[in-house]
Design a protein around this motif. Structure first.
Motif, PDB file in Angstrom:
ATOM      1  N   GLY A  96       0.813  -1.208   0.000  1.00 28.60           N
ATOM      2  CA  GLY A  96       0.000   0.000   0.000  1.00 28.60           C
ATOM      3  C   GLY A  96       0.846   1.257   0.000  1.00 28.60           C
ATOM      4  N   TYR A  97       1.822   1.283   0.884  1.00 27.79           N
ATOM      5  CA  TYR A  97       2.695   2.449   0.963  1.00 27.79           C
ATOM      6  C   TYR A  97       3.566   2.577  -0.284  1.00 27.79           C
ATOM      7  CZ  TYR A  97       1.576   3.819   5.778  1.00 27.79           C
ATOM      8  OH  TYR A  97       0.951   4.274   6.906  1.00 27.79           O
ATOM      9  N   ALA A 100       1.412   4.114  -2.816  1.00 28.88           N
ATOM     10  CA  ALA A 100       1.142   5.502  -2.433  1.00 28.88           C
ATOM     11  C   ALA A 100       2.313   6.415  -2.787  1.00 28.88           C
ATOM     12  CB  ALA A 100       0.834   5.582  -0.937  1.00 28.88           C
ATOM     13  N   GLN A 114      -7.897   4.931  -3.571  1.00 28.97           N
ATOM     14  CA  GLN A 114      -6.926   4.103  -2.849  1.00 28.97           C
ATOM     15  C   GLN A 114      -6.911   4.449  -1.368  1.00 28.97           C
ATOM     16  OE1 GLN A 114      -4.155   2.581  -4.986  1.00 28.97           O
ATOM     17  NE2 GLN A 114      -4.860   3.456  -6.911  1.00 28.97           N
ATOM     18  N   PHE A 115      -6.886   5.758  -1.088  1.00 26.08           N
ATOM     19  CA  PHE A 115      -6.853   6.156   0.322  1.00 26.08           C
ATOM     20  C   PHE A 115      -8.160   5.762   1.020  1.00 26.08           C
ATOM     21  CE2 PHE A 115      -3.485   9.348  -0.925  1.00 26.08           C
ATOM     22  CZ  PHE A 115      -2.481   8.781  -0.156  1.00 26.08           C
ATOM     23  N   ARG A 172      -2.434   0.776  15.844  1.00 28.71           N
ATOM     24  CA  ARG A 172      -1.856   0.826  14.514  1.00 28.71           C
ATOM     25  C   ARG A 172      -2.936   1.093  13.472  1.00 28.71           C
ATOM     26  NH1 ARG A 172       1.216  -4.385  12.474  1.00 28.71           N
ATOM     27  NH2 ARG A 172       2.666  -4.234  13.572  1.00 28.71           N
ATOM     28  N   HIS A 175      -3.842   4.624  13.476  1.00 26.12           N
ATOM     29  CA  HIS A 175      -2.816   5.379  12.750  1.00 26.12           C
ATOM     30  C   HIS A 175      -3.041   5.300  11.249  1.00 26.12           C
ATOM     31  CE1 HIS A 175       0.992   6.173  10.758  1.00 26.12           C
ATOM     32  NE2 HIS A 175       1.027   4.914  10.393  1.00 26.12           N
ATOM     33  N   GLU A 176      -3.340   4.110  10.757  1.00 20.58           N
ATOM     34  CA  GLU A 176      -3.545   3.947   9.312  1.00 20.58           C
ATOM     35  C   GLU A 176      -4.753   4.750   8.829  1.00 20.58           C
ATOM     36  OE1 GLU A 176      -1.401   2.613   7.351  1.00 20.58           O
ATOM     37  OE2 GLU A 176      -0.148   1.741   8.929  1.00 20.58           O
ATOM     38  N   TRP A 179      -3.725   8.267   8.665  1.00 23.52           N
ATOM     39  CA  TRP A 179      -2.815   8.456   7.531  1.00 23.52           C
ATOM     40  C   TRP A 179      -3.604   8.554   6.219  1.00 23.52           C
ATOM     41  CZ3 TRP A 179      -1.451   5.183   3.321  1.00 23.52           C
ATOM     42  CH2 TRP A 179      -0.350   5.616   2.568  1.00 23.52           C
ATOM     43  N   ALA A 182      -5.419  11.857   6.044  1.00 25.03           N
ATOM     44  CA  ALA A 182      -4.480  12.918   5.657  1.00 25.03           C
ATOM     45  C   ALA A 182      -4.146  12.806   4.173  1.00 25.03           C
ATOM     46  CB  ALA A 182      -3.209  12.826   6.502  1.00 25.03           C
ATOM     47  N   GLY A 183      -4.086  11.577   3.675  1.00 31.37           N
ATOM     48  CA  GLY A 183      -3.826  11.372   2.253  1.00 31.37           C
ATOM     49  C   GLY A 183      -4.925  11.973   1.393  1.00 31.37           C
ATOM     50  N   LEU A 186      -4.480  15.580   1.266  1.00 34.03           N
ATOM     51  CA  LEU A 186      -3.363  15.893   0.377  1.00 34.03           C
ATOM     52  C   LEU A 186      -3.808  15.883  -1.086  1.00 34.03           C
ATOM     53  CD1 LEU A 186      -0.356  16.364  -0.195  1.00 34.03           C
ATOM     54  CD2 LEU A 186      -0.014  13.885  -0.045  1.00 34.03           C
TER      55      LEU A 186
ATOM     56  N   VAL B  32      10.584   0.912   1.689  1.00 36.98           N
ATOM     57  CA  VAL B  32       9.172   0.532   1.790  1.00 36.98           C
ATOM     58  C   VAL B  32       8.978  -0.913   1.346  1.00 36.98           C
ATOM     59  CG1 VAL B  32       6.862   1.073   0.947  1.00 36.98           C
ATOM     60  CG2 VAL B  32       8.480   2.903   1.340  1.00 36.98           C
ATOM     61  N   VAL B  86      -7.047  -0.304  -7.578  1.00 35.64           N
ATOM     62  CA  VAL B  86      -7.011  -0.419  -6.119  1.00 35.64           C
ATOM     63  C   VAL B  86      -6.598  -1.841  -5.753  1.00 35.64           C
ATOM     64  CG1 VAL B  86      -8.357  -0.317  -3.986  1.00 35.64           C
ATOM     65  CG2 VAL B  86      -8.824   1.307  -5.832  1.00 35.64           C
ATOM     66  N   GLN B  90      -3.142  -6.370   2.032  1.00 36.32           N
ATOM     67  CA  GLN B  90      -2.465  -7.615   2.382  1.00 36.32           C
ATOM     68  C   GLN B  90      -3.094  -8.230   3.624  1.00 36.32           C
ATOM     69  OE1 GLN B  90       2.165  -6.790   1.850  1.00 36.32           O
ATOM     70  NE2 GLN B  90       0.967  -4.921   2.045  1.00 36.32           N
ATOM     71  N   TYR B 161       3.565  13.057  -2.339  1.00 46.36           N
ATOM     72  CA  TYR B 161       3.123  11.699  -2.025  1.00 46.36           C
ATOM     73  C   TYR B 161       4.210  10.927  -1.276  1.00 46.36           C
ATOM     74  CZ  TYR B 161      -1.148  12.063  -4.865  1.00 46.36           C
ATOM     75  OH  TYR B 161      -2.377  12.398  -5.362  1.00 46.36           O
ATOM     76  N   HIS B 164       4.447  12.134   2.222  1.00 47.47           N
ATOM     77  CA  HIS B 164       3.304  11.606   2.979  1.00 47.47           C
ATOM     78  C   HIS B 164       3.566  10.159   3.406  1.00 47.47           C
ATOM     79  CE1 HIS B 164      -0.721  11.094   4.408  1.00 47.47           C
ATOM     80  NE2 HIS B 164      -1.020  10.191   3.503  1.00 47.47           N
ATOM     81  N   VAL B 165       4.080   9.365   2.491  1.00 47.95           N
ATOM     82  CA  VAL B 165       4.389   7.969   2.805  1.00 47.95           C
ATOM     83  C   VAL B 165       5.407   7.887   3.944  1.00 47.95           C
ATOM     84  CG1 VAL B 165       5.643   5.942   1.935  1.00 47.95           C
ATOM     85  CG2 VAL B 165       3.787   6.948   0.592  1.00 47.95           C
ATOM     86  N   HIS B 175       4.799   4.631  16.880  1.00 51.97           N
ATOM     87  CA  HIS B 175       3.801   3.791  17.524  1.00 51.97           C
ATOM     88  C   HIS B 175       4.437   2.494  18.004  1.00 51.97           C
ATOM     89  CE1 HIS B 175       0.650   0.796  17.899  1.00 51.97           C
ATOM     90  NE2 HIS B 175       1.175   0.156  16.881  1.00 51.97           N
ATOM     91  N   GLU B 176       5.266   1.887  17.180  1.00 53.61           N
ATOM     92  CA  GLU B 176       5.892   0.614  17.558  1.00 53.61           C
ATOM     93  C   GLU B 176       6.819   0.796  18.760  1.00 53.61           C
ATOM     94  OE1 GLU B 176       4.954  -2.226  16.426  1.00 53.61           O
ATOM     95  OE2 GLU B 176       3.740  -1.462  14.783  1.00 53.61           O
TER      96      GLU B 176
END
Lengths: 208, 208
Positions: A96-97, A100, A114-115, A172, A175-176, A179, A182-183, A186, B32, B86, B90, B161, B164-165, B175-176
DNA sequence: GACTGCATGTAACGAGTTACATGATTGG
DNA sequence: CCAATCATGTAACTCGTTACATGCAGTC
């Protein structure tokens, strides 16, 4: 070999057949480590060959039989070895990233899609994990009941580590979602900038 | 097939040999999506067979040659198709979280080591991504310079982009780190509870 | 002339995906 | 007796990992 050790951990709770293993798997570890039954059956065979589990036949209905697998001493030792050992982190690999980071090749409409899909997916995951963590906190899952009955001493740890994991996954997922949101913002900004740029200077292309 | 599309995206910037592709890969997409050169060379061959890229031989020193790959029209179309589409998310598969959910089988010392390793790994990742995003924001990477020179119109999107990624990855790493830190605290609490329980009721084991 | 880095691969294996296949049991 | 679901697999394929292998080019 995460699949193997996940299966060992499930069998540590209770001996079972491949099928119920697959079902318990789906209701517990699969939230963290997905595996289809087509991967589980052959792995059980290999674990049996490796002496980590033993199998005994049991009647199923009147004509058929099923195999009940039990951890062997070696299997138990392998499970212990695995949890003690520090596994090196997985290499980064996020489709995904990755995509992106190349969304400049996509239309604004598609970038949005996609976002949005990313956000929807993680909102759904979050819901699933939140439901599951509630069950864990209430000590209200089939597997947990079995394990807690066997080992009252470790009960707190059994629940606490799992709850910690699911809280981590939930954070997590949040967070996604942030993200992806925010995408979307953007994309709006880029599109606004693009339109403005086009109006202001319709052929501003230059390669200097 | 993320590897294939990552390679297409790199070649879109500039035709290059397998080796420089692998080098650029390491400095950009590998943050990534990791892939070793042993995966890149055969994939290039397959992409060539599939007509997505064309290759021309070029001298390397006095005796040797290298192949420079260029995107074909089909390759460009495939890249466009991929970014528009799209991709389904995963399936969950996280070895660290999987093991963390079975840490009750581990010693407290080992549980601590795992969380410490997790934290160290993500702190390191965060540092790498932060360094990289600074370069992106300053438009100061080799690939970016090439791409921005070619396409001033898309420059903002190209950078935005990617930034942003990487911001997303950095937040995820944070976070981790928080999660692992909370994990360490949890181990402390469990150990304290375990010691207290042992002292208060040295053989409180019961299976009712 | 030895070492380091450039450059390009292969081979063997393990892990994961998707689709196919088959038969048994249970409840209506 | 028919459908759902229980139950157990195989096959073909793709993707990814680890290790090995080879030779050129520049430099000290």
């Amino acid at each position: 070999m995460s699949l193997r050790h996940a299966l060992l951990a499930l069998l540590e709770a209770e001996p079972m057949s491949g099928y119920s293993l697959a079902r318990f798997f789906e209701q517990s570890v699969a939230y963290v480590w997905h595996a289809p039954h087509s991967q589980i059956y052959p792995e059980l065979r290999r674990m049996h060959e490796a002496g980590l589990i033993s199998g005994r036949s049991e009647a199923r209905g009147t004509h058929a039989t099923k195999t009940i697998y039990t951890l062997t001493k070696e299997g138990r030792a392998e499970l212990a070895r695995w949890v003690e050992e520090v596994t090196p982190s997985q290499r980064e690999r996020d489709a995904g990233y990755l995509k992106a980071s190349y969304l400049e090749y996509a239309s604004f409409a598609s970038a949005r899609k996609q976002f949005e899909a990313h956000r929807a997916h993680h909102e759904e995951q979050r819901r699933r994990w939140e439901a599951h963590v509630r069950n864990l906190e209430n000590r209200d899952t089939d597997l947990l009941r079995i394990r807690l009955a066997q080992n009252a001493e470790l009960a707190d740890a059994v629940v606490a580590y799992k709850v910690h994991v699911y809280h981590g996954l939930i954070d997590r997922a949040k967070h996604e979602v942030r993200w992806a949101t925010a995408g979307l913002k953007l994309v709006d900004e880029l599109e606004a900038g693009f339109r403005a740029g086009k109006k202001a200077a319709p052929r501003k292309r230059r390669t200097g």
